[in-house]
Enzyme design. Structure first.
Site, PDB file in Angstrom:
ATOM      1  N   ASP A  21       0.852  -1.185   0.000  1.00 18.02           N
ATOM      2  CA  ASP A  21       0.000   0.000   0.000  1.00 18.02           C
ATOM      3  C   ASP A  21       0.888   1.235   0.000  1.00 18.02           C
ATOM      4  O   ASP A  21       1.876   1.290   0.734  1.00 18.02           O
ATOM      5  CB  ASP A  21      -0.876  -0.043   1.260  1.00 18.02           C
ATOM      6  CG  ASP A  21      -1.702   1.227   1.412  1.00 18.02           C
ATOM      7  OD1 ASP A  21      -1.991   1.874   0.383  1.00 18.02           O
ATOM      8  OD2 ASP A  21      -2.043   1.566   2.560  1.00 18.02           O
ATOM      9  N   ASN A  23      -0.679   4.597  -0.157  1.00 19.64           N
ATOM     10  CA  ASN A  23      -1.396   5.816   0.251  1.00 19.64           C
ATOM     11  C   ASN A  23      -2.106   5.679   1.592  1.00 19.64           C
ATOM     12  O   ASN A  23      -2.963   6.492   1.939  1.00 19.64           O
ATOM     13  CB  ASN A  23      -2.385   6.249  -0.837  1.00 19.64           C
ATOM     14  CG  ASN A  23      -3.475   5.204  -1.057  1.00 19.64           C
ATOM     15  OD1 ASN A  23      -3.365   4.078  -0.549  1.00 19.64           O
ATOM     16  ND2 ASN A  23      -4.507   5.557  -1.784  1.00 19.64           N
ATOM     17  N   ASP A  25      -4.322   3.643   2.749  1.00 20.14           N
ATOM     18  CA  ASP A  25      -5.720   3.195   2.912  1.00 20.14           C
ATOM     19  C   ASP A  25      -5.803   1.709   3.282  1.00 20.14           C
ATOM     20  O   ASP A  25      -6.893   1.149   3.380  1.00 20.14           O
ATOM     21  CB  ASP A  25      -6.554   3.501   1.653  1.00 20.14           C
ATOM     22  CG  ASP A  25      -6.088   2.715   0.435  1.00 20.14           C
ATOM     23  OD1 ASP A  25      -5.069   1.982   0.534  1.00 20.14           O
ATOM     24  OD2 ASP A  25      -6.732   2.831  -0.630  1.00 20.14           O
ATOM     25  N   ASP A  29      -1.609  -1.374  -3.905  1.00 17.75           N
ATOM     26  CA  ASP A  29      -1.974  -0.664  -5.132  1.00 17.75           C
ATOM     27  C   ASP A  29      -0.876  -0.792  -6.194  1.00 17.75           C
ATOM     28  O   ASP A  29       0.192  -1.360  -5.932  1.00 17.75           O
ATOM     29  CB  ASP A  29      -2.283   0.809  -4.819  1.00 17.75           C
ATOM     30  CG  ASP A  29      -1.307   1.390  -3.798  1.00 17.75           C
ATOM     31  OD1 ASP A  29      -0.090   1.289  -4.061  1.00 17.75           O
ATOM     32  OD2 ASP A  29      -1.743   1.901  -2.743  1.00 17.75           O
ATOM     33  N   ASP A  98      -4.956 -10.431 -15.654  1.00 18.26           N
ATOM     34  CA  ASP A  98      -5.813 -11.567 -15.338  1.00 18.26           C
ATOM     35  C   ASP A  98      -7.160 -11.339 -16.022  1.00 18.26           C
ATOM     36  O   ASP A  98      -7.874 -10.387 -15.706  1.00 18.26           O
ATOM     37  CB  ASP A  98      -5.978 -11.632 -13.812  1.00 18.26           C
ATOM     38  CG  ASP A  98      -6.297 -13.026 -13.316  1.00 18.26           C
ATOM     39  OD1 ASP A  98      -7.008 -13.748 -14.034  1.00 18.26           O
ATOM     40  OD2 ASP A  98      -5.846 -13.372 -12.215  1.00 18.26           O
ATOM     41  N   ASP A 200      -8.624 -16.652 -16.313  1.00 16.02           N
ATOM     42  CA  ASP A 200      -9.307 -17.173 -15.129  1.00 16.02           C
ATOM     43  C   ASP A 200     -10.402 -18.175 -15.496  1.00 16.02           C
ATOM     44  O   ASP A 200     -11.193 -17.934 -16.414  1.00 16.02           O
ATOM     45  CB  ASP A 200      -9.944 -15.995 -14.384  1.00 16.02           C
ATOM     46  CG  ASP A 200     -10.592 -16.423 -13.082  1.00 16.02           C
ATOM     47  OD1 ASP A 200      -9.863 -16.841 -12.182  1.00 16.02           O
ATOM     48  OD2 ASP A 200     -11.829 -16.354 -12.987  1.00 16.02           O
ATOM     49  N   GLU A 257      -6.165 -21.052 -16.712  1.00 15.03           N
ATOM     50  CA  GLU A 257      -6.488 -21.769 -15.472  1.00 15.03           C
ATOM     51  C   GLU A 257      -7.456 -22.863 -15.893  1.00 15.03           C
ATOM     52  O   GLU A 257      -8.652 -22.624 -16.047  1.00 15.03           O
ATOM     53  CB  GLU A 257      -7.126 -20.839 -14.440  1.00 15.03           C
ATOM     54  CG  GLU A 257      -7.257 -21.538 -13.096  1.00 15.03           C
ATOM     55  CD  GLU A 257      -8.249 -20.877 -12.143  1.00 15.03           C
ATOM     56  OE1 GLU A 257      -8.132 -21.103 -10.951  1.00 15.03           O
ATOM     57  OE2 GLU A 257      -9.152 -20.168 -12.601  1.00 15.03           O
ATOM     58  N   HIS A 328      -2.904 -17.586  -5.110  1.00 14.85           N
ATOM     59  CA  HIS A 328      -3.800 -16.866  -4.197  1.00 14.85           C
ATOM     60  C   HIS A 328      -5.018 -17.692  -3.789  1.00 14.85           C
ATOM     61  O   HIS A 328      -5.867 -17.194  -3.053  1.00 14.85           O
ATOM     62  CB  HIS A 328      -4.262 -15.581  -4.878  1.00 14.85           C
ATOM     63  CG  HIS A 328      -5.119 -15.863  -6.070  1.00 14.85           C
ATOM     64  ND1 HIS A 328      -4.629 -16.475  -7.204  1.00 14.85           N
ATOM     65  CD2 HIS A 328      -6.436 -15.679  -6.289  1.00 14.85           C
ATOM     66  CE1 HIS A 328      -5.615 -16.637  -8.062  1.00 14.85           C
ATOM     67  NE2 HIS A 328      -6.721 -16.165  -7.539  1.00 14.85           N
ATOM     68  N   ASP A 329      -5.132 -18.914  -4.311  1.00 14.79           N
ATOM     69  CA  ASP A 329      -6.267 -19.776  -3.957  1.00 14.79           C
ATOM     70  C   ASP A 329      -5.843 -20.951  -3.075  1.00 14.79           C
ATOM     71  O   ASP A 329      -6.653 -21.849  -2.813  1.00 14.79           O
ATOM     72  CB  ASP A 329      -6.907 -20.378  -5.222  1.00 14.79           C
ATOM     73  CG  ASP A 329      -7.668 -19.352  -6.043  1.00 14.79           C
ATOM     74  OD1 ASP A 329      -8.152 -18.364  -5.458  1.00 14.79           O
ATOM     75  OD2 ASP A 329      -7.782 -19.545  -7.269  1.00 14.79           O
TER      76      ASP A 329
HETATM   77  O1  TEU Z   1     -10.566 -19.751  -9.473  1.00 13.42           O
HETATM   78  C1  TEU Z   1     -11.319 -20.642 -10.258  1.00 13.42           C
HETATM   79  C2  TEU Z   1     -11.624 -21.885  -9.593  1.00 13.42           C
HETATM   80  O2  TEU Z   1     -11.461 -21.997  -8.404  1.00 13.42           O
HETATM   81  C3  TEU Z   1     -12.199 -22.930 -10.457  1.00 13.42           C
HETATM   82  O3  TEU Z   1     -11.859 -22.636 -11.767  1.00 13.42           O
HETATM   83  C4  TEU Z   1     -11.764 -24.329 -10.163  1.00 13.42           C
HETATM   84  O4  TEU Z   1     -12.069 -25.090 -11.271  1.00 13.42           O
HETATM   85  C5  TEU Z   1     -12.514 -24.878  -8.981  1.00 13.42           C
HETATM   86  O5  TEU Z   1     -12.125 -24.199  -7.815  1.00 13.42           O
HETATM   87  C6  TEU Z   1     -12.280 -26.346  -8.757  1.00 13.42           C
HETATM   88  O6  TEU Z   1     -10.978 -26.627  -8.284  1.00 13.42           O
HETATM   89  C7  TEU Z   1     -10.467 -18.506 -10.058  1.00 13.42           C
HETATM   90  C8  TEU Z   1      -9.648 -17.562  -9.231  1.00 13.42           C
HETATM   91  O7  TEU Z   1      -8.340 -18.039  -9.151  1.00 13.42           O
HETATM   92  C9  TEU Z   1     -10.305 -17.362  -7.906  1.00 13.42           C
HETATM   93  O8  TEU Z   1      -9.554 -16.555  -7.055  1.00 13.42           O
HETATM   94  C10 TEU Z   1     -11.672 -16.758  -8.163  1.00 13.42           C
HETATM   95  O9  TEU Z   1     -12.357 -16.630  -6.954  1.00 13.42           O
HETATM   96  C11 TEU Z   1     -12.490 -17.601  -9.135  1.00 13.42           C
HETATM   97  O10 TEU Z   1     -11.750 -17.934 -10.300  1.00 13.42           O
HETATM   98  C12 TEU Z   1     -13.695 -16.839  -9.617  1.00 13.42           C
HETATM   99  O11 TEU Z   1     -13.310 -15.844 -10.502  1.00 13.42           O
HETATM  100 CA    CA Z   2      -3.589   1.860  -1.305  1.00 11.85          CA
END
Ligand code: TEU
Ligand code: CA
Length: 557
Positions: A21, A23, A25, A29, A98, A200, A257, A328-329
């Protein structure tokens, strides 16, 4: 294989909201990304995948886009985006954006217009259907919990489809007009000089609209009808058209993905004329030491090894997978792959070596290079992500206690990877001068960039070395195009493989064994290229692997 610039990709994924970050908040960013570009260059990365920064109401932190042509004000401006692309370019780094086109935000102007007139032009951009017998059109469950259908306000019997949250209505890829709009948008972004895109949820664009209810597979009345909206027949035609109309004439790097790419899909998806450059290889993402199926480091490691080699076998040199450990998942890899008693300086260095030298391109996730950890919560209220609460509700409905549900979420939550980057030991880890949108992991006073920068034996320096090895002029071709030969495949606790071409013969050896082990060894070592110990104990006919040792060896032909 025809050579492409992106074959040399060592990628670095940024979750901008949690990176830096500037600024006060409390939200990371674009200026924050620019601030740290030198560090990414020093790591050796040449591609950055930026999670979505488009205008969004942030129900899913940007994976719900309300305007594809604008930057969200919380992240900055279009000028900042252009500056980031320029500044990155100066450092030899290309930016991937993305692309979230399976769905939009419910705040997108198209969806707002569709709600007003579901049977008009914009209604056809989404999937509206009549309900059946007073219920949803069918009993598909959304990936994020609950029905995949939401009632349209003001109508008695009309629903729209959302395979993620109800604020993420699915776009209708059967509609050519919608497709044209998306292609135009992609081309406009490419004009800015992007390196390419991460796409995505791209295996979900095509749906199988069979409106028969499926047998419920949980205490709710729904069915996780994955095969009806993932990798459905006909998907390849849509993806091919997208490519031909947008990326095809360029040298863009596109990474899909793509869930469950089967042997029969490889050619279409990442083959010579495939729709994408590469796909993320998810084969290992369900492995977790805290899952009773694996339960200990060695059992998990063996399974992980088998899956890695199986995935490579499926691709069989026809294209390049994208090898990664974190995103991130997912939870953090040290906590996901190593029991607490197995976590130490050696094992945390060994982990990334397991897949870093396999055929394919590679991606690291912010904080992985520091060894950032999961951040378990004391209460479910400590979480912020909508799907987390849906999972919690489901577990409670299945009869779990609050403590059990929380325990499972603490083991598996994707939110662990979203804590702010730990830059230094100052307040809030140097991430913000304000209050961070999501709490910083308390371990930041010890575990942070600045501390590791000062310690030549740190994980950060090891990652830099590892990247440098991949890039070493005399070795790079071998890592990119050399043959893959799995080795010691039946030895528990050992993950090893050779990469070979006319120039080099490299042996990568890693072990998850707390006591190490002696292995029969017939090779002659020419050079120890990478090692998480000071010594390599190779003798007559055997090599002794030290606890959690990893080695990259150049051996004689
Ligand atoms: O994730 C997608 C996703 O989780 C599915 O495509 C996957 O097939 C499923 O979970 C089964 O394993 C992406 C992003 O990476 C995620 O952060 C988003 O929340 C999601 O798409 C929705 O846009
Ligand atoms: Ca910020």
């Amino acid at each position: 294989m025809e050579k492409k610039w992106w074959h040399k990709t060592v990628g670095y994924q940024i979750y901008p909201k949690s990176f830096q970050d500037t600024n006060g908040d409390g939200i990371g960013d674009l200026k924050g990304v620019i601030r740290h570009l030198d560090k990414i260059e020093k790591l050796g990365a040449n591609v950055i995948w930026l999670c979505p920064v488009f205008a969004s109401p942030m129900v899913d932190n940007g994976y719900d886009i309300s305007d594809y042509m604008d930057i969200d004000p919380s992240f900055g401006t279009m000028e900042d985006m252009k500056e980031l692309i320029e500044e990155a370019k100066k450092r030899g780094i290309r930016i991937l954006m993305d692309l979230v086109v399976n769905h939009s935000s419910d705040r997108h102007a198209w969806f707002q217009a569709a709600l007003k007139d579901p049977f008009g032009k914009y209604g056809k951009y989404y999937v509206f259907r009549e309900g059946k017998d007073g219920k949803e059109p069918n009993n598909w469950r959304s990936i994020f919990g609950g029905s995949a259908w939401e009632k349209v306000p003001g109508y008695d019997n009309l629903y729209y489809l959302h395979i993620f949250t109800k604020e993420q209505p699915d776009l209708n890829w059967e509609n050519q007009e919608l497709r044209e709009e998306i292609y135009e948008m992609i081309l406009k972004w490419m004009d800015l000089g992007l390196g390419g895109f991460r796409l995505d949820a791209i295996s979900h664009l095509k749906k199988n609209y069979q409106y028969t209810n499926l047998p419920p597979d949980g205490p709710d009345e729904y069915n996780m009808a994955f095969e009806y909206f993932n990798n459905v027949d006909g998907l390849a035609d849509i993806l091919r058209e997208m490519k031909e109309r947008t990326f095809a004439p360029t040298d863009a790097l596109t990474i899909g993905e793509y869930d469950h790419m089967g042997p029969e899909d490889v050619e279409d998806v990442i083959g010579e004329n495939g729709s994408f450059s590469s796909v993320f290889d998810f084969c290992h993402t369900l492995d977790n030491v805290r899952n009773p199926k694996w339960g200990n480091t060695v059992a998990l490691f063996d399974d992980y090894r088998d899956q890695l080699f199986a995935a490579q076998k499926i691709v069989d040199g026809r294209g390049m997978l994208c090898n990664f450990l974190e995103n991130h998942d997912k939870t953090r890899i040290i906590d996901r792959f190593l029991m607490p008693e197995d976590q130490n300086r050696y094992s945390e260095k060994m982990l990334p070596v397991t897949n870093f030298f396999l055929p394919g391109i590679v991606f690291l996730y912010q904080g992985q290079e520091l060894g950032m950890r999961d951040n378990p919560k004391q209460s479910i209220q400590g979480f912020v992500d909508k799907p987390t609460f849906a999972i919690y509700d489901r577990l409670i409905a299945e009869g779990k206690t609050d403590a059990e549900a929380l325990g499972q979420i603490n083991r598996e939550s994707r939110e662990h990877s979203r804590t702010p980057m730990q830059w230094d030991a100052s307040a809030e880890a140097g991430f913000t001068t304000g209050t961070p949108w999501f709490p910083v992991n308390k371990n930041y006073t010890e575990l942070n960039y600045e501390a590791e920068e000062k310690d030549p034996d740190s994980l950060l320096w090891f990652y830099r070395k590892m990247v440098a090895v991949r890039r070493r002029e005399d070795l790079e071709e071998t890592f990119l195009y050399g043959m893959l030969i799995p080795e010691y495949e039946t030895v528990s606790g050992v993950l090893a493989y050779r990469r070979k071409d006319e120039k080099n013969h490299i042996l990568i050896l890693t072990t998850s064994l707390a006591d190490g082990m002696a292995l029969p060894f017939a090779d002659t070592i020419e050079e120890v290229i990478l090692n998480n110990y000071d010594t390599c104990e190779a003798g007559e006919g055997t090599i002794r692997l030290q606890p959690y040792q990893c080695l990259v060896l150049k051996v004689k032909e």
